[in-house]
Design an enzyme around this catalytic site. Structure first.
Site, PDB file in Angstrom:
ATOM      1  N   GLY A  18     105.320  21.782  52.493  1.00  0.00           N
ATOM      2  CA  GLY A  18     106.566  21.642  51.564  1.00  0.00           C
ATOM      3  C   GLY A  18     107.181  22.744  51.607  1.00  0.00           C
ATOM      4  N   GLY A  19     108.151  22.884  50.770  1.00  0.00           N
ATOM      5  CA  GLY A  19     109.181  24.125  50.472  1.00  0.00           C
ATOM      6  C   GLY A  19     108.588  25.430  50.401  1.00  0.00           C
ATOM      7  N   MET A  20     107.240  25.322  49.958  1.00  0.00           N
ATOM      8  CA  MET A  20     106.471  26.373  49.448  1.00  0.00           C
ATOM      9  C   MET A  20     105.609  27.107  50.552  1.00  0.00           C
ATOM     10  SD  MET A  20     106.135  26.291  45.227  1.00  0.00           S
ATOM     11  CE  MET A  20     107.560  26.278  44.332  1.00  0.00           C
ATOM     12  N   GLY A  21     105.443  26.305  51.646  1.00  0.00           N
ATOM     13  CA  GLY A  21     104.394  26.600  52.717  1.00  0.00           C
ATOM     14  C   GLY A  21     103.535  25.550  53.034  1.00  0.00           C
ATOM     15  N   VAL A  23      99.818  23.950  53.920  1.00  0.00           N
ATOM     16  CA  VAL A  23      98.593  23.953  53.300  1.00  0.00           C
ATOM     17  C   VAL A  23      97.279  23.469  54.020  1.00  0.00           C
ATOM     18  CG1 VAL A  23      97.310  23.416  51.067  1.00  0.00           C
ATOM     19  CG2 VAL A  23      99.749  23.553  50.990  1.00  0.00           C
ATOM     20  N   LYS A  38      97.131  28.108  51.347  1.00  0.00           N
ATOM     21  CA  LYS A  38      98.552  28.009  51.423  1.00  0.00           C
ATOM     22  C   LYS A  38      99.177  29.039  52.152  1.00  0.00           C
ATOM     23  CE  LYS A  38     101.009  26.341  47.937  1.00  0.00           C
ATOM     24  NZ  LYS A  38     101.612  25.057  48.462  1.00  0.00           N
ATOM     25  N   ASP A 131     107.833  23.542  38.236  1.00  0.00           N
ATOM     26  CA  ASP A 131     107.891  22.334  39.176  1.00  0.00           C
ATOM     27  C   ASP A 131     106.844  21.492  39.092  1.00  0.00           C
ATOM     28  OD1 ASP A 131     108.965  21.477  41.494  1.00  0.00           O
ATOM     29  OD2 ASP A 131     107.863  22.507  42.857  1.00  0.00           O
TER      30      ASP A 131
END
Length: 904
Positions: A18-21, A23, A38, A131
């Site tokens: 996703g936008g945060m990396g 996994v 992550k 979030d």
């Protein structure tokens, strides 16, 4: 990535991205457990400042230990890859569970209750998820709930103030752009609170909105806000009418009301604490709620019945009003108020700044409506006032130095100190009014405003003074002899002043009347008193915050003190009395600058050549020491302030070993420099008003006395090559900083003398290799510049730098003079020719860099013996600046709970 290793972790499968990396599933080879990894995006890891911020945030998140929150185990670094190691939570996400449609009412409420518990646990630590969405919630068929990625939305932020790219703004499913800074967006569009969508700074109420959206989706089986594009979805969040009639008919009225409270677009009208949601759900699940759902048939009470109920209700309210209208106006008891934490994000170009050491750079008006703080501004500082009910702050004064703001009791004025005067200014801005024109030592003062219009301030070692808030004659309140009187605090509603005394490393809180009578001891082994309208005294002890019950009328502590678990920034962690950067209003609103990364772990010294290329020199276990290179270049002498100790040590560069030399019970560090033959180290020891210059043999033994000076603080800086002269800086409140000279051959301790005594500060003297010229820094023109003059006569004074400069050092052959630029971001050089007359070249930059220096504590910049490289301290993130302020409303509720729990 699959099949590779990351430290002890073997990556076995990809779980998602996703936008945060990305996994991955991995196996911990040490503990033989499965974990989730992550991997942070490359754009993220290439930004050192953003990465440092993430690591700080991750440390906070790692403290979250709750059965409904997926734990963070650590941060793993391998090669160029950085990854967050987390608890692996098996099973479907709530998004997976909702794909077929709505969940049964009881199951929805059971899941919602566990989500609320997770949010409650985090909010109590000041952490906001930012979030929350079904994709970040694991919800097993057995009913166990785990909330994932807690707080990572903030941790993964770019540094506040950076401009988001179009790709950043459109990234799905999570939008990340400059976090909670005003004007930027963070979160997932369909679950984003309206204030997030508008780019306004958010607090825990944003999580409450997202909680309401998720609960609605579980009950209805569809997204509350949905659009073809991110823009459409955001528009729906901001404006679309919420149709509560689509809720299942079996939804209890209490849950309907809860959803309405959670989904109020104005956060002021929204549910303020997720714990209240948990309580409502508990009552419904347990059957304690006496209300029933609207019948499935849709039959409602008749209009006649509704009118009758309305009339009865109005009559009851009228009767209550006639009998005791005060009920409607009476505020809720303080103990019944919930505590709310808000984050004020500051622009990175205007961060909060601790303006002086010691000092506090933040204040709050008594009614809690306004906060005043000092912000760094280019080469100067700003006094900023922010109304907590408004979005934008107001810069009311921009000068080179702003220190120690404090409000008048009515909030109509803000007092502050500039370089050498006491001023007041309206919080709306305008012209400053001078109250005291000449202060001998404005760097250290703190002020407090009494109810009857008097201001009490300290003068470092000259005692407390009183002046009218309209200016005029200054009156002496205390006149210390062998101690300092600091930190005055007028108790509101009284004519009593609290302050603390300091003698070496001994501290005591005392009280005295504004008329100078009734002086008495309030508390031993304590400093930095702050009166709290809750009936408590906040104070410092052993480097930590404590609070004790307090009788304001009699200025008396009435019960045992309790430690306070509040992590604030301080002015200087190296001192015995670090000043917390906080302020508390009468209504219980607390504002503080959160604790920043500490330099306590040590300092990294580096060699930097003339092209700016650096190489490791030494890693020492002291935060930002002053240092000197031995004549042979094989040793460093280190001087550091460490709590209530002043420590001296030798560091062998070849063996990388540390040997202690002295350990003095002092609050202010002493610089140390090598003798000309490298067999001794010169340092200073001082009491309240008088200092001694001493020589310590490297092989040990007691130091021998070289000279004495009347001064608050002394630091040696430079020794002539023939061993004849020693020069340094002293501090005296009467004339601030001067340069002193000591003849090392005289054998007379009383022969030390001042040779450069002028207005302002004279700092960091350096003798030329031939002993005929003295370089030093001075701010006599209002800006720090480097000057040269003949030694020891003092004639032929000439300015060397042209755009600011400090901490001058000579090349070994005397043909160049080096110094740090005015902003500390570059090392400068000037060609010097002394025969047949003095000739100086134009200053030029050798290299840029971020290096630490403090001209007031000793040398921290030295050229090597061959002049080809320079020893410098690598600058860490400034612990005296912050881009965030925390506001805690109804903080007194927590204080009362603290003492209530301790009495059980």
């Amino acid at each position: 990535m699959i099949g590779s290793r990351l430290g002890p972790y073997e990556v076995t499968a990809k779980l998602g991205e996703g936008g945060m990396g990305e996994v991955y599933r991995a196996t911990d080879s040490n503990l033989r457990r499965e974990v989730a990894i992550k991997v942070l995006p490359a754009a993220f890891t290439s930004d050192p400042e953003r990465l440092a911020r993430f690591e700080r945030e991750a440390q906070l998140l790692a403290q979250l230990q709750h059965p409904n929150i997926a734990s963070i185990y650590g941060l793993e670094v391998s090669g160029g890859t950085r990854a967050l190691v987390m608890e692996l939570v098996e099973g479907p996400t709530l998004a997976d569970r909702l794909q077929p449609g709505a969940l049964p009412l009881e199951e929805s409420l059971a899941i919602a209750r566990q989500i609320a518990e997770a949010l409650e646990a985090a909010n109590e630590k000041g952490i906001v998820h930012r979030d929350l969405k079904p994709q970040n919630i694991k919800a097993s068929i057995e009913g166990k709930v785990k909330v994932l990625d807690f707080g990572l939305a903030k941790a993964m932020d770019p540094i506040a103030g950076t401009v988001a790219s179009a790709a950043d703004m459109a990234r799905a499913p999570t939008l990340t752009s400059a976090g909670t800074q005003v004007g930027m967006i963070l979160g997932t569009a369909a679950y984003m609170a309206p204030e997030q969508a508008k780019g306004i700074a958010v607090d825990k109420r944003a999580d409450i909105w997202a909680f309401g959206v998720v609960l609605y989706e579980m009950l209805c089986g569809r997204s509350l806000f949905d659009g073809d594009t991110v823009s459409d979805t955001l528009a729906a969040v901001l404006r679309a009418e919420i149709d509560f009639s689509t809720l299942p008919a079996s939804t209890p009225p209490a849950i309907r009301r809860l959803l309405r409270r959670c989904l109020e677009r104005n956060p002021k009208n929204r549910l303020h604490d997720i714990a209240d949601a948990r309580i409502v759900i508990d009552e419904v699940l347990s059957g304690r709620s006496v209300e029933s759902a609207t019948p499935a048939s849709g039959v409602r009470p008749s209009s006649t019945a509704r009118r009758a109920a309305l009339v009865a209700g109005v009559g009851l309210l009228a009767a209550l009003g006639a009998a005791g209208g005060w009920l409607a106006r009476r505020p809720a008891p303080a103990d019944a108020l919930s505590t709310t934490r808000l984050s004020i994000q500051l622009p990175p170009e205007l961060p909060y700044k601790v303006s002086s050491i010691p000092g506090c750079s933040i204040a709050i008006s008594r009614d809690g409506a306004r906060v005043a703080y000092v912000a760094a501004f280019k080469s100067g500082e700003q006094l900023v006032v922010r109304a907590l009910g408004e979005i934008l702050p107001r810069a009311v004064a921009t000068v080179d130095v702003v220190r120690q703001p404090f409000f008048s009791p009515d909030g109509k004025w803000v007092g502050y100190f500039d370089r050498n005067s006491l001023q007041k200014i309206s919080p709306e801005g305008g012209r400053s009014v001078t109250l005291v024109a000449e202060l001998s030592n404005a760097a250290w003062v703190r002020g407090s405003w009494s109810d009857d219009g008097r201001i009490v301030y300290d003068t470092w070692n000259a005692g407390l003074r009183v002046v009218s808030a309209d200016g005029g004659e200054v009156r002496v309140l205390t006149q210390p002899e062998e101690e300092w009187h600091l930190g005055p605090e007028v108790i509101p509603g009284t004519a009593t002043v609290l302050f603390f005394t300091q003698s070496a490393a001994n501290f005591r809180i005392e009280a005295i009347g504004l008329d100078g009578t009734g002086r008495r001891t309030v508390l031993d082994d304590a400093s930095q008193p702050r009166f709290l309208a809750s009936g408590h005294l906040l104070f410092q002890r052993s480097g930590g915050l404590f609070v004790a019950p307090f009788d304001a009328k009699n200025a008396k502590v009435t019960g045992p003190a309790m430690p306070l678990a509040l992590e604030t920034m301080v002015d200087d962690e190296r001192t015995a009395t670090p000043i917390p950067q906080l302020a508390v209003a009468t209504n219980g609103t607390l504002v503080y600058a959160p604790k920043q990364p500490s330099a306590k772990a040590g300092s990294e010294l580096v060699w930097v050549d003339r092209q700016g290329k650096s190489a490791p020199l030494a890693t020492v276990p002291f935060p930002y020491p002053s240092f000197d290179l031995s004549p042979e270049g094989d040793q460093l002498t280190l001087a550091v302030r460490d709590g209530s100790r002043a420590r001296l040590a030798l560091f062998d560069l070849a063996r990388q070993t540390l040997t202690p030399l002295r350990d003095e019970q002092l609050d202010i560090p002493t610089a140390a420099v090598f003798s000309a033959d490298g067999q001794e180290v010169y340092f200073a020891r001082y009491g309240t008003h008088r200092g001694e210059i001493l020589a310590q043999r490297l092989e040990g033994g007691e130091p021998r006395l070289l000279g004495r000076l009347e001064a608050t603080w002394i630091a040696p800086y430079s020794v002539s090559r023939d061993g004849h002269w020693l020069v340094g800086t002293l501090y005296d409140p009467k004339s601030q900083s001067d340069v002193w000279l000591l003849d090392l051959t005289s054998g007379d301790p009383e022969r030390a003398a001042r040779i450069v005594a002028a207005k302002g500060e004279q700092l960091a003297p350096a003798l030329s290799p031939d002993g005929r010229w003295l370089a030093y820094g001075t701010d006599e023109t209002g800006k720090h510049e480097i000057y040269l003059q003949r030694f020891p006569g003092g004639e032929s004074k000439v300015r060397v730098s042209s755009g600011g400069g400090e901490l001058a050092r000579w090349s070994p052959d005397g043909r160049e003079l080096y110094f740090l630029s005015g902003d500390g971001a570059a090392v400068m050089a000037v060609a010097v020719k002394t025969e047949p007359k003095l000739e100086l070249g134009a200053p030029f930059k050798l290299f840029d860099g971020s290096f630490w220096s403090d001209t007031g504590t000793g040398p921290s910049f030295e050229p090597s013996a061959d002049g080809r490289k320079f020893a410098l301290i690598k600058k860490l993130e400034d612990p005296n600046r912050s881009v965030e302020l925390i506001v805690v409303q109804n903080w007194f509720t927590e204080l009362r709970a603290l003492f209530s729990s301790s009495s059980r």
